[in-house]
Design a protein around this motif. Structure first.
Motif, PDB file in Angstrom:
ATOM      1  N   THR A   1      17.539  19.692 -14.657  1.00 21.26           N
ATOM      2  CA  THR A   1      17.876  20.755 -13.697  1.00 21.26           C
ATOM      3  C   THR A   1      18.320  22.082 -14.290  1.00 21.26           C
TER       4      THR A   1
ATOM      5  N   TYR B   1      13.264  25.947 -13.400  1.00 22.18           N
ATOM      6  CA  TYR B   1      13.190  24.600 -12.852  1.00 22.18           C
ATOM      7  C   TYR B   1      12.036  24.575 -11.847  1.00 22.18           C
TER       8      TYR B   1
ATOM      9  N   GLY C   1      11.957  16.857 -11.315  1.00 20.81           N
ATOM     10  CA  GLY C   1      12.447  18.188 -11.642  1.00 20.81           C
ATOM     11  C   GLY C   1      12.231  18.443 -13.117  1.00 20.81           C
TER      12      GLY C   1
ATOM     13  N   ILE D   1      11.732  21.318 -16.591  1.00 15.47           N
ATOM     14  CA  ILE D   1      12.112  22.595 -17.172  1.00 15.47           C
ATOM     15  C   ILE D   1      10.892  23.233 -17.819  1.00 15.47           C
TER      16      ILE D   1
END
Length: 168
Positions: free
Chosen positions: A76, A40, A47, A49
């Motif tokens: 997240t 993350y 946020g 990935i």
């Protein structure tokens, strides 16, 4: 950190300079074979990935996950199935059931990820769902939820994939 013959753990060391930076990063998932790490990153309030692959003893520079896994909203947590063909992740994007929901994307034959699919009302509630973990058998999933008439706060739930590809 590693365990020696006496059963004692060594001190922690930074994983790799390709991964650690001055920005906020967190490990959020690891493939069953230990070869792909999901990270993350806070990208100016979004946020996102990222994934990094282990090449020998060196982790690759993290790459933003493709398709629409990442949005301008907050993604997240992520976990990948043992066969590497399905990624399950968390997002608070619009169009869900409320709060953070669990989504999945499937690896297509061309090597790209499919569009994200909300995992539906059997799993997602008007409250937050978070932290999915898919068992290596690909059938049982664990996740946290503050919904599902729980004790309050985040509780841990389990669901199983049936033969019709529906979740209990």
């Amino acid at each position: 950190v590693s365990n020696n013959e006496a059963g004692e753990w060594s001190g922690a060391v930074a994983i790799d300079t390709n991964i650690n930076s001055e920005n906020h990063e967190a490990t959020i998932g690891l493939s069953v074979d230990g070869q792909r790490l999901f990270i993350y990153k806070d990208d100016d309030g979004n946020g996102n990935i990222y994934s990094s692959d282990l090449n020998g003893e060196v982790w690759s520079v993290p790459v933003l996950m493709g398709s629409d896994i990442n949005t301008k909203y907050w993604e997240t947590h992520a976990v990948i199935s043992a066969d590497g063909k399905t990624i399950y992740f968390v997002s608070d994007r619009k169009g869900g059931f409320g709060g953070r929901d669990l989504y999945k994307a499937v690896l297509m034959p061309n090597g790209e990820w499919s569009l994200a699919q909300n995992m539906g009302p059997q799993i997602n509630t008007a409250f937050d769902e978070d932290a999915p973990f898919i068992h290596p058998d690909g059938v049982q999933m664990f996740f946290s939820s503050s919904g599902h008439e729980s004790m309050g706060g985040f509780d841990i739930f389990s669901t199983e994939l049936d033969e019709d590809n529906g979740w209990s």
